[in-house]
Design a protein around this motif. Sequence first.
Motif, PDB file in Angstrom:
ATOM      1  N   THR A 200      33.753  34.996  39.084  1.00 39.72           N
ATOM      2  CA  THR A 200      33.022  36.183  39.526  1.00 39.72           C
ATOM      3  C   THR A 200      32.811  36.169  41.033  1.00 39.72           C
ATOM      4  O   THR A 200      32.950  37.197  41.711  1.00 39.72           O
ATOM      5  N   GLU A 201      32.496  34.979  41.558  1.00 42.90           N
ATOM      6  CA  GLU A 201      32.249  34.863  42.997  1.00 42.90           C
ATOM      7  C   GLU A 201      33.511  35.159  43.800  1.00 42.90           C
ATOM      8  O   GLU A 201      33.463  35.842  44.833  1.00 42.90           O
TER       9      GLU A 201
ATOM     10  N   GLU B 157      34.176  38.879  43.791  1.00 45.76           N
ATOM     11  CA  GLU B 157      33.271  39.568  44.713  1.00 45.76           C
ATOM     12  C   GLU B 157      33.693  39.348  46.156  1.00 45.76           C
ATOM     13  O   GLU B 157      33.618  40.266  46.982  1.00 45.76           O
TER      14      GLU B 157
ATOM     15  N   ARG C 228      34.502  43.945  42.761  1.00 44.73           N
ATOM     16  CA  ARG C 228      33.418  44.450  41.916  1.00 44.73           C
ATOM     17  C   ARG C 228      33.593  44.033  40.452  1.00 44.73           C
ATOM     18  O   ARG C 228      33.980  44.828  39.596  1.00 44.73           O
TER      19      ARG C 228
ATOM     20  N   GLU D 226      31.523  43.478  38.107  1.00 41.61           N
ATOM     21  CA  GLU D 226      30.665  44.150  37.128  1.00 41.61           C
ATOM     22  C   GLU D 226      31.343  45.405  36.578  1.00 41.61           C
ATOM     23  O   GLU D 226      31.235  45.716  35.394  1.00 41.61           O
TER      24      GLU D 226
END
Length: 274
Positions: free
Chosen positions: A156-157, A160, A165, A167
């Motif tokens: 996830t990092e 980002e 994105r 999410e």
Amino acid sequence: MLDDFFVRALVAGVGLALVTGPLGCFIVWRRMAYFGDTMAHSALLGVALAFLFDINLILGVFLVAALVSVALLLLQRRGVLSTDALLGILSHSTLALGLVMVAFMTWVRIDLMGFLFGDILAVSRPDILVIYAGGTLILGLLIWMWRPLLAATVSTELAEAEGMRPEVSRVVLMLLMACVIAIAMKIVGILLITALLIIPAATARRFAGTPEQMAVMASFLGAAAVVGGLFGSLRFDTPSGPSIVVAALAFFLLSLLYGGRLKARLTASNGSST
């Protein structure tokens, strides 16, 4: 050709397998099996609401599954309970609500066994059209979102940091799962959808060397399970939906015996060729 019910079942099942394969890979990679199960259980509530408000069944199931996804995201952000506890609550409560609503709707005759376990042999030509049209749309979106979905799955990092994105990718994946569950409900049933999503993908993981290879192999393994399950159902007079899942299980068990060796040979041959 499509006048024969068995041919229609084969065409519909293979079309569904081509979609569930790649999507199931993300479920396996992200360890979302319980989430898939929750969405599948919510399908019965969608069926009940569709009959209550006289709307299309596929639309009703999709809307409820999408709402369950949104509810999970909101509850996770509030941090009221752990994710597995929230999934357990949503899964069993939506299934129970659906069953209670069906019991109260005495003016509607609903084949619960058909919805729970599916009836692929009753697939019609319009159903095949829906499967292939919806499947093409789902695969198109999956290919378009492949890179951000894969990056968010890995880290996830990192996603980002690359401005992807994650999410949004998660929401898209949930909506795609809702679409597949709505389409697959009539074929393999509410209780067997998750198995068709997970087992071919888990089997392909034993053989594939890259994510793309795993997605393609999962589709082919799912299609092979459909063909094997349907012919087995015809031969032994067993329920068609469960027979498909049993065939998928047989491929998985074989992969436990031979998957590691074959993957090692493929890796060695690729290394020697380079």
